[in-house]
Design a protein around this motif. Sequence first.
Motif, mmCIF file in Angstrom:
data_model
loop_
_atom_site.group_PDB
_atom_site.id
_atom_site.type_symbol
_atom_site.label_atom_id
_atom_site.label_comp_id
_atom_site.label_asym_id
_atom_site.label_seq_id
_atom_site.Cartn_x
_atom_site.Cartn_y
_atom_site.Cartn_z
ATOM 1 N N GLN A 289 0.832 -1.204 0.000
ATOM 2 C CA GLN A 289 0.000 0.000 0.000
ATOM 3 C C GLN A 289 0.868 1.255 0.000
ATOM 4 O O GLN A 289 0.555 2.243 -0.668
ATOM 5 C CB GLN A 289 -0.909 0.005 1.230
ATOM 6 C CG GLN A 289 -2.025 -1.012 1.187
ATOM 7 C CD GLN A 289 -3.185 -0.536 0.320
ATOM 8 O OE1 GLN A 289 -3.171 -0.690 -0.901
ATOM 9 N NE2 GLN A 289 -4.167 0.058 0.946
ATOM 10 N N THR B 86 -6.650 3.811 13.935
ATOM 11 C CA THR B 86 -6.539 2.859 12.842
ATOM 12 C C THR B 86 -6.900 1.469 13.349
ATOM 13 O O THR B 86 -6.797 1.171 14.549
ATOM 14 C CB THR B 86 -5.116 2.853 12.266
ATOM 15 O OG1 THR B 86 -4.179 2.548 13.307
ATOM 16 C CG2 THR B 86 -4.772 4.219 11.674
ATOM 17 N N GLU C 48 -5.665 9.221 14.548
ATOM 18 C CA GLU C 48 -5.904 10.042 13.360
ATOM 19 C C GLU C 48 -6.984 11.052 13.725
ATOM 20 O O GLU C 48 -8.071 10.679 14.174
ATOM 21 C CB GLU C 48 -6.298 9.182 12.172
ATOM 22 C CG GLU C 48 -5.170 8.260 11.737
ATOM 23 C CD GLU C 48 -5.428 7.527 10.437
ATOM 24 O OE1 GLU C 48 -4.461 7.250 9.714
ATOM 25 O OE2 GLU C 48 -6.604 7.212 10.160
ATOM 26 N N SER D 11 -3.586 11.945 9.726
ATOM 27 C CA SER D 11 -2.786 11.098 10.616
ATOM 28 C C SER D 11 -1.896 11.977 11.482
ATOM 29 O O SER D 11 -1.317 12.957 11.010
ATOM 30 C CB SER D 11 -1.923 10.134 9.791
ATOM 31 O OG SER D 11 -2.735 9.334 8.964
ATOM 32 N N ASP E 213 -0.480 7.596 5.051
ATOM 33 C CA ASP E 213 -1.561 7.032 5.858
ATOM 34 C C ASP E 213 -2.088 5.706 5.320
ATOM 35 O O ASP E 213 -3.060 5.163 5.853
ATOM 36 C CB ASP E 213 -2.708 8.031 5.972
ATOM 37 C CG ASP E 213 -3.336 8.352 4.617
ATOM 38 O OD1 ASP E 213 -2.889 7.790 3.597
ATOM 39 O OD2 ASP E 213 -4.266 9.178 4.582
ATOM 40 N N SER F 41 -5.955 5.246 4.809
ATOM 41 C CA SER F 41 -6.949 5.125 5.881
ATOM 42 C C SER F 41 -7.821 6.376 6.001
ATOM 43 O O SER F 41 -9.028 6.274 6.259
ATOM 44 C CB SER F 41 -6.245 4.843 7.208
ATOM 45 O OG SER F 41 -5.394 5.914 7.568
ATOM 46 N N ASN F 42 -7.246 7.562 5.827
ATOM 47 C CA ASN F 42 -8.033 8.789 5.970
ATOM 48 C C ASN F 42 -9.055 8.938 4.856
ATOM 49 O O ASN F 42 -10.205 9.327 5.101
ATOM 50 C CB ASN F 42 -7.096 10.003 6.004
ATOM 51 C CG ASN F 42 -6.282 10.081 7.283
ATOM 52 O OD1 ASN F 42 -6.818 10.147 8.379
ATOM 53 N ND2 ASN F 42 -4.966 10.045 7.142
ATOM 54 N N ARG G 188 -11.853 6.563 5.505
ATOM 55 C CA ARG G 188 -12.713 7.028 6.600
ATOM 56 C C ARG G 188 -13.684 8.105 6.099
ATOM 57 O O ARG G 188 -14.886 8.075 6.425
ATOM 58 C CB ARG G 188 -11.850 7.585 7.728
ATOM 59 C CG ARG G 188 -12.661 8.135 8.900
ATOM 60 C CD ARG G 188 -11.781 8.603 10.041
ATOM 61 N NE ARG G 188 -11.007 7.501 10.585
ATOM 62 C CZ ARG G 188 -9.714 7.383 10.424
ATOM 63 N NH1 ARG G 188 -9.020 8.297 9.740
ATOM 64 N NH2 ARG G 188 -9.066 6.357 10.939
#
Length: 286
Positions: A105, A206, A213, A234, A240, A243-244, A247
């Motif tokens: 990733q 996370t 975060e 983050s 990150d 992930s952000n 979300r």
Amino acid sequence: MARRFSAPYQMEPVSRLASWARAMAIFSAVASLVSLAVMRFGFLEVRPAMATLVASLGCAVLSILLALAGFAAIWQNGSRGMARILLALLIDALILAYPAYAAWQYRTLPAIYDITTDAIDPPKFETLARLRGADGANPAVYAGLYSAERQRTAYPNIDTIQLDVSAPRAYDLALHLINRRKWRVVDERPPQPPKREGHIEAVARTLVLGLPEDVTVRVLPDGDGSRVDIRSASRYFEGDLGSNAARIAKFTDDLNDAAENAPAPKPEAPAKAPAKGKAAAKKKGE
């Protein structure tokens, strides 16, 4: 007959490399679990805890090397220990599966840590700005045009949320979703005159490592509806791993669904006029 053929093999010594590979794999598993617990429950600062986790992953890599060397030794001298090598490799694979995915990733996603639905005027961190001023933490100020361009390329669907409900109603729906996700709310201000801007700040975590975060949500009136912007950043590290953005995308979908399914506000009942007879009698009495 089976015992006759297996007896000479049972007399062969066990490969020391195989034993060391298994022991190192078990040690790596225990150290990784302890490091994750230390990180998630905040017993250490993030960076020392992350260094401990990296060291435990290094033990897993060393276990793989010992297992390969033990396999070569068993192939040459016929010693025992293949079961220990296979167990070690299985444990190492389970330990390194997620780090390998995270590394993939990291190589494929842009190295940005601050995602927002409004890159021109992003929602600001106020209460959380003090936490982001700690040593090693990312700044509270938005990363700027460079980050916005990279975000637009990687996540083109991240945009301002337009709702057909009033700003107070949108604020209540957003706060409800945040509480349902068990984000730790540190500041909440409903939209009130004269500014009429709703503001929420919260801390999310996370899924695996539990890294903090920071999230801020801004709610503004927009004609008969409202406009909601969200920013998720983050607190540590330059990337990150997506992930952000994930979300914000999930929050956007859930907020749109909640607004569509929200019951229509009840119209205010008109004030009742006094009965003519009573009003006349009252006036006559005066």
